[in-house]
Design a protein around this motif. Structure first.
Motif, mmCIF file in Angstrom:
data_model
loop_
_atom_site.group_PDB
_atom_site.id
_atom_site.type_symbol
_atom_site.label_atom_id
_atom_site.label_comp_id
_atom_site.label_asym_id
_atom_site.label_seq_id
_atom_site.Cartn_x
_atom_site.Cartn_y
_atom_site.Cartn_z
ATOM 1 N N ASP A 1 28.813 -4.095 32.997
ATOM 2 C CA ASP A 1 27.561 -4.489 32.352
ATOM 3 C C ASP A 1 27.690 -4.351 30.836
ATOM 4 O O ASP A 1 27.289 -5.233 30.077
ATOM 5 C CB ASP A 1 26.441 -3.584 32.878
ATOM 6 C CG ASP A 1 25.069 -4.046 32.424
ATOM 7 O OD1 ASP A 1 24.732 -5.202 32.715
ATOM 8 O OD2 ASP A 1 24.361 -3.271 31.775
ATOM 9 N N ARG B 1 29.796 -7.090 29.341
ATOM 10 C CA ARG B 1 29.060 -8.340 29.249
ATOM 11 C C ARG B 1 28.047 -8.273 28.091
ATOM 12 O O ARG B 1 27.877 -9.227 27.340
ATOM 13 C CB ARG B 1 28.347 -8.593 30.574
ATOM 14 C CG ARG B 1 28.256 -10.054 30.918
ATOM 15 C CD ARG B 1 27.809 -10.259 32.349
ATOM 16 N NE ARG B 1 28.939 -10.387 33.249
ATOM 17 C CZ ARG B 1 29.019 -9.793 34.432
ATOM 18 N NH1 ARG B 1 28.062 -9.012 34.843
ATOM 19 N NH2 ARG B 1 30.070 -9.981 35.191
ATOM 20 N N ALA B 2 27.407 -7.112 27.940
ATOM 21 C CA ALA B 2 26.411 -6.959 26.879
ATOM 22 C C ALA B 2 27.051 -7.098 25.491
ATOM 23 O O ALA B 2 26.397 -7.510 24.535
ATOM 24 C CB ALA B 2 25.720 -5.608 27.005
ATOM 25 N N GLU C 1 21.077 -6.449 39.305
ATOM 26 C CA GLU C 1 19.644 -6.710 39.275
ATOM 27 C C GLU C 1 18.851 -5.421 39.152
ATOM 28 O O GLU C 1 17.824 -5.376 38.500
ATOM 29 C CB GLU C 1 19.211 -7.458 40.542
ATOM 30 C CG GLU C 1 19.377 -8.950 40.375
ATOM 31 C CD GLU C 1 19.304 -9.674 41.696
ATOM 32 O OE1 GLU C 1 18.841 -9.083 42.679
ATOM 33 O OE2 GLU C 1 19.718 -10.845 41.728
ATOM 34 N N THR D 1 19.782 -2.701 37.642
ATOM 35 C CA THR D 1 19.847 -2.161 36.290
ATOM 36 C C THR D 1 19.077 -3.037 35.324
ATOM 37 O O THR D 1 18.743 -2.630 34.236
ATOM 38 C CB THR D 1 21.296 -2.031 35.803
ATOM 39 O OG1 THR D 1 21.917 -3.297 36.003
ATOM 40 C CG2 THR D 1 22.038 -0.960 36.536
ATOM 41 N N ALA D 2 18.809 -4.275 35.754
ATOM 42 C CA ALA D 2 18.126 -5.201 34.851
ATOM 43 C C ALA D 2 16.646 -4.853 34.742
ATOM 44 O O ALA D 2 16.088 -4.219 35.605
ATOM 45 C CB ALA D 2 18.279 -6.633 35.343
ATOM 46 N N PHE E 1 12.022 -11.746 39.751
ATOM 47 C CA PHE E 1 13.339 -11.719 40.376
ATOM 48 C C PHE E 1 13.318 -12.515 41.669
ATOM 49 O O PHE E 1 12.253 -12.741 42.247
ATOM 50 C CB PHE E 1 13.785 -10.274 40.623
ATOM 51 C CG PHE E 1 14.290 -9.608 39.371
ATOM 52 C CD1 PHE E 1 15.469 -10.044 38.789
ATOM 53 C CD2 PHE E 1 13.581 -8.594 38.751
ATOM 54 C CE1 PHE E 1 15.932 -9.462 37.626
ATOM 55 C CE2 PHE E 1 14.047 -8.009 37.589
ATOM 56 C CZ PHE E 1 15.226 -8.445 37.022
ATOM 57 N N PRO E 2 14.509 -12.943 42.123
ATOM 58 C CA PRO E 2 14.556 -13.803 43.322
ATOM 59 C C PRO E 2 13.835 -13.192 44.522
ATOM 60 O O PRO E 2 13.309 -13.912 45.362
ATOM 61 C CB PRO E 2 16.058 -13.927 43.601
ATOM 62 C CG PRO E 2 16.701 -13.697 42.278
ATOM 63 C CD PRO E 2 15.822 -12.739 41.534
ATOM 64 N N THR F 1 13.294 -2.274 30.356
ATOM 65 C CA THR F 1 14.702 -2.646 30.189
ATOM 66 C C THR F 1 14.883 -4.147 30.358
ATOM 67 O O THR F 1 15.649 -4.777 29.620
ATOM 68 C CB THR F 1 15.572 -1.874 31.194
ATOM 69 O OG1 THR F 1 15.458 -0.479 30.909
ATOM 70 C CG2 THR F 1 17.029 -2.277 31.084
ATOM 71 N N THR F 2 14.158 -4.723 31.297
ATOM 72 C CA THR F 2 14.234 -6.172 31.491
ATOM 73 C C THR F 2 13.845 -6.898 30.207
ATOM 74 O O THR F 2 14.512 -7.850 29.782
ATOM 75 C CB THR F 2 13.296 -6.607 32.632
ATOM 76 O OG1 THR F 2 13.581 -5.816 33.782
ATOM 77 C CG2 THR F 2 13.465 -8.071 32.954
ATOM 78 N N ARG G 1 16.613 -6.637 27.712
ATOM 79 C CA ARG G 1 17.797 -7.429 28.052
ATOM 80 C C ARG G 1 17.547 -8.931 27.951
ATOM 81 O O ARG G 1 18.492 -9.714 28.054
ATOM 82 C CB ARG G 1 18.293 -7.055 29.457
ATOM 83 C CG ARG G 1 18.942 -5.675 29.491
ATOM 84 C CD ARG G 1 19.014 -5.118 30.890
ATOM 85 N NE ARG G 1 20.019 -5.766 31.706
ATOM 86 C CZ ARG G 1 21.274 -5.323 31.844
ATOM 87 N NH1 ARG G 1 21.663 -4.248 31.235
ATOM 88 N NH2 ARG G 1 22.124 -5.959 32.610
ATOM 89 N N ASN H 1 19.145 -10.338 24.401
ATOM 90 C CA ASN H 1 20.527 -10.842 24.300
ATOM 91 C C ASN H 1 20.938 -11.626 25.548
ATOM 92 O O ASN H 1 22.111 -11.775 25.838
ATOM 93 C CB ASN H 1 21.513 -9.709 24.001
ATOM 94 C CG ASN H 1 21.690 -8.752 25.159
ATOM 95 O OD1 ASN H 1 20.935 -8.799 26.132
ATOM 96 N ND2 ASN H 1 22.678 -7.896 25.071
ATOM 97 N N MET I 1 20.923 -10.999 28.643
ATOM 98 C CA MET I 1 21.488 -10.390 29.840
ATOM 99 C C MET I 1 20.582 -10.738 31.011
ATOM 100 O O MET I 1 21.008 -10.727 32.160
ATOM 101 C CB MET I 1 21.577 -8.865 29.684
ATOM 102 C CG MET I 1 22.560 -8.409 28.624
ATOM 103 S SD MET I 1 24.257 -8.717 29.095
ATOM 104 C CE MET I 1 24.513 -7.356 30.236
ATOM 105 N N VAL I 2 19.324 -11.004 30.699
ATOM 106 C CA VAL I 2 18.366 -11.485 31.684
ATOM 107 C C VAL I 2 17.695 -12.701 31.061
ATOM 108 O O VAL I 2 17.361 -12.680 29.878
ATOM 109 C CB VAL I 2 17.304 -10.407 31.994
ATOM 110 C CG1 VAL I 2 16.226 -10.955 32.912
ATOM 111 C CG2 VAL I 2 17.941 -9.170 32.592
#
Lengths: 247, 228, 270
Positions: free
Chosen positions: A121, A124-125, B225, B227-228, C11-12, C42-43, C46, C49, C51-52
């Motif tokens: 992770d 990637r970040a 997911e 950690t997201a 999310f899915p 955190t979402t 992210r 950048n 990441m999400v």
């Protein structure tokens, strides 16, 4: 003990060291077939395993394939391909490739999977591309386990290549089957000793390689872990795929 | 197909012979490897030595071991006992590491609390360590079951009858269905014994019945997911 | 400036992590996203950048929608520091700090020289450069993580609970370091934490989030304490329990500030 004397007498006989079907020729054949099979099987199984370990997709089928193929009796596969394809190297090579895939596949996906998800992770970040994540992070960190898979696959190939002499004129197994036919225990045992030595030498080489490919920082982690007790819930064993369907 | 119908008796008989070869080897290797694995777990210094010996043993090609073994034991090459000993050695080589890991997997806190409530060393082994190491031991046993059943077929080439005889006979006589029957019968036997061991495990370790479903490793995507 | 416009993330599996969020994150200030786990902080971080990627709305950096920027290029221009430091265990400290400059194609020599300077910046001795991450303490690893985040001299620094895994003493030390650094460098820092005290200490702007990715209040710490937007915020910052209530008592002619439990918090100046 006179059985061993017979074997040493056979090994020491200069007649067995020259000409067609001599010991050096059989060793070379054995190594050549094993190497060929290893290369073909690796070309199939390693990228596939890396993909499964990298994406986490297709894990269940990969586990099933590598587990299921292990239940296959090697002699059955060899003889089946033997009567399908006939005399020659093709039958044993195809059979050996099929049998070598499970440990290679398992080693590759287990190796890639063993890499801490948080490290990936972070990579990637930082802005690594997928291929960079694979090449610069997952591959070096998962390498010891991948090599472990290659190691057990190689041992299995060498063992099965011995058995493959039952269906093809190839390798050190020829001495064993020739000895069985003529009830010459010296030749059988001599051939067995050669096969055992070959396997042990190659296993030793792999043990060394496996030590070398552990990244220095990971080695530092291990000693730090020894000092402070385990910090990760998941232990990585150096040789996880040695079990199952050997020979 | 004709071959199969006229030889069902033979297949059934060989399955029994095959069981008689592999079951004693499986049981013996389990019984032998548990104390060895415990030693490797208990005494750090012995671990490296014991595991290296098993590693070397494992590296020896089976056919070569089948042939070399009588030189040590004095048994006949075609003796089923010779084959059982060789299969047991392989089984031990495979399972010792797992059995050491199994005892390692018992948490230190549990072991210490067992000592604290007054278990003797032996009582602690039988009452606490062995049952808690059980699930990992079972996973090792399952691997040994599959590999032993498959490996026993190799004995056919040195003249010890088993389901492997279907391979050698089918190859010599060019009967494809005979070989396929042998492969299927071997797999069925392996899976049957495997299922039996799982069943036995459930009976002996009722506390593991639930844990198996959530013990799965998280897949990479799910972790990402989460950690997201 | 970073701007969230009506951003939603589902999310899915159907869970909504962030729900219709609008915030402006001012440049050269520290904005702290604070909330309990599951609040989507955190979402949200992210998404900056990529990441999400959001399922609705836009994230803009200086007016540009990040969705139009190549994620890899975007990430290489934004510093990122995470809880476990996220260092690559097989690379030495110096190589970890130099990772992104090397990815961007800088020469090894220049990247290493710059990395050594960065170790100074985050208060690490240069002798640690040749160590592996596992050979450092938790606090040191976190400092290396910060140095790595600063390696490309980014305008934006994203910090995801960076001090969450270190002990309280080291955490206090690292917090002070960050304040010092921010005073010197003046980056746009977006910081995620679940610790409201940390948020008030570090944040120029504090964004309080609640379950389901909803924003309860976004304001300066003083304003939040003075006028909590709702009972959730009041409860979260502890104002309603009198935890934050300070009062003044006189001790020998000096005015001492005392908290709700009667513990002395300080002396009033003047």
């Amino acid at each position: 003990m006179n059985l061993f004397l017979d074997a040493f007498a056979w090994l020491a006989d200069p007649a067995n060291w020259t000409g067609p079907g001599s010991i050096p020729q059989r060793i070379a054949e054995h190594l050549w077939v094993s190497a060929l099979v290893l290369v073909i099987a690796s070309a199939i199984a390693l990228p596939l395993g890396a993909l499964v370990g990298h994406t986490g997709r297709g894990r269940e089928p990969a586990v099933m394939v590598s587990g299921g193929l292990r239940a296959l009796p090697t002699l059955g596969v060899l003889t089946l391909f033997g009567i399908w394809i006939g005399i020659g190297l093709a039958a044993p090579v195809i059979a050996l490739v099929i049998l070598a895939i499970p440990p290679l596949l398992a080693g590759a996906y287990a190796g890639f999977e063993s890499v801490d998800r948080r490290t990936i992770d972070a990579a990637r970040a930082m802005g690594m591309r997928e291929l960079q994540v694979v090449g610069k992070v997952e591959l070096p960190l998962g390498m010891p386990i991948v090599v472990g898979g290659i190691r057990s696959a190689t041992l299995q190939i060498i063992a099965t290549a011995t058995l493959a002499a039952y269906i093809a004129d190839e390798g050190l197994g020829r001495f064993i089957f020739a000895g069985l036919k003529t009830r010459d225990y010296g030749e059988m045992l001599g051939g067995s000793i050669l096969v055992i030595l070959l396997a042990l030498v190659i296993d030793g080489c792999f043990a060394l390689t496996q030590r070398v490919v552990v990244p220095a920082g990971v080695r530092a982690t291990r000693t730090a872990e020894l000092r402070s007790g385990p910090t990760r819930s998941r232990t990585i064993v150096g040789r996880p795929n040695t079990e199952g369907n050997q020979e | 197909m004709n071959w199969l119908w006229s030889n069902l008796d033979l297949v059934g008989e060989l399955m029994l012979v095959h069981l008689a070869l592999s079951v004693p080897a499986i049981i013996l290797s389990f019984v032998v490897s548990v104390p060895i694995g415990w030693l490797a777990h208990r005494y750090r210094w012995s671990r490296g030595v014991l595991l290296s010996i098993c590693g070397l043993l494992y590296a020896i090609p089976s056919l070569a071991l089948f042939i070399a073994l009588p030189a040590f034991t004095g048994l006949s090459l075609r003796s089923p006992v010779n084959l059982v000993i060789a299969l047991t050695l392989y089984g031990v080589a495979v399972i010792v590491r797992t059995s050491a890991d199994a005892f390692d997997s018992v948490e230190r806190d549990i072991r210490q609390s067992a000592t604290a409530v007054g278990y003797s060393a032996a009582g602690r082994f039988w009452g606490v360590e062995l049952p808690l190491a059980g699930p990992v031991l079972l996973s090792g046993l399952r691997v040994v079951i599959v590999s032993t059943v498959s490996l026993a077929t190799v004995g056919a080439v040195i003249g010890v009858p088993s389901l492997g005889s279907l391979f050698t006979d089918g190859f010599q006589r060019g009967i494809q269905i005979e070989i396929i029957t042998g492969i299927v019968a071997t797999i069925v036997l392996a899976l049957g014994l495997d299922a039996l061991s799982v069943l036995l495990g459930r009976l002996l370790m009722p506390w593991t019945r639930r844990a198996s479903s959530n013990g799965r490793v998280l897949t990479a995507r799910r972790v990402r997911e989460e950690t997201a | 400036m970073i701007e969230f416009r009506g951003v939603t993330k589902q999310f899915p599996d159907g869970t909504i992590a962030v729900h219709d969020v609008d915030i402006v994150i001012p440049p050269r200030k520290t904005t702290v996203l604070v909330g309990s786990s599951g609040s989507g902080k955190t979402t949200l971080l992210r998404m900056i950048n990529r990441m999400v990627d959001p399922t609705g709305g836009q994230v803009l950096i200086d007016g540009t929608d990040v969705a139009t920027v190549d994620p890899v290029k975007l990430r290489r221009g934004i510093g990122y520091v995470m809880q476990n430091s996220g260092l690559l265990p097989h690379r030495k400290v110096i190589d970890n700090v130099a990772t992104v400059p090397l990815l961007r194609g800088e020469s090894r020599r220049a990247a290493h020289a710059h990395a050594l300077e960065l170790l100074d910046t985050v208060g690490l001795d240069r002798s640690l450069a040749d160590r592996y991450p596992a050979q450092l303490s938790g606090g040191q690893q976190q400092r290396v993580g910060v140095a790595r985040g600063l390696a490309v001299d980014p305008n934006i620094l994203l910090m995801d609970e960076p001090f969450g895994a270190v002990d309280p003493i080291v955490r206090a030390e690292l917090q002070q370091e960050l304040l010092r650094l921010q005073g010197e460098l003046g980056k746009t820092v977006v910081f995620v934490t679940h610790d409201i005290d940390e948020a008030f200490l570090l944040g120029d702007q504090v964004v309080i989030m609640q379950q389901g990715g909803l924003i309860s209040q976004a304001a300066s710490p003083a304003e939040i304490l003075a006028h909590p937007a709702d009972s959730f915020v009041a409860d979260f910052v502890g104002a309603d329990r009198g935890k934050r209530a300070l009062h003044v008592t006189e001790v020998d002619g000096r005015r001492v500030v005392v908290d709700a439990d009667g513990r002395a918090a300080g002396v009033l100046a003047s």
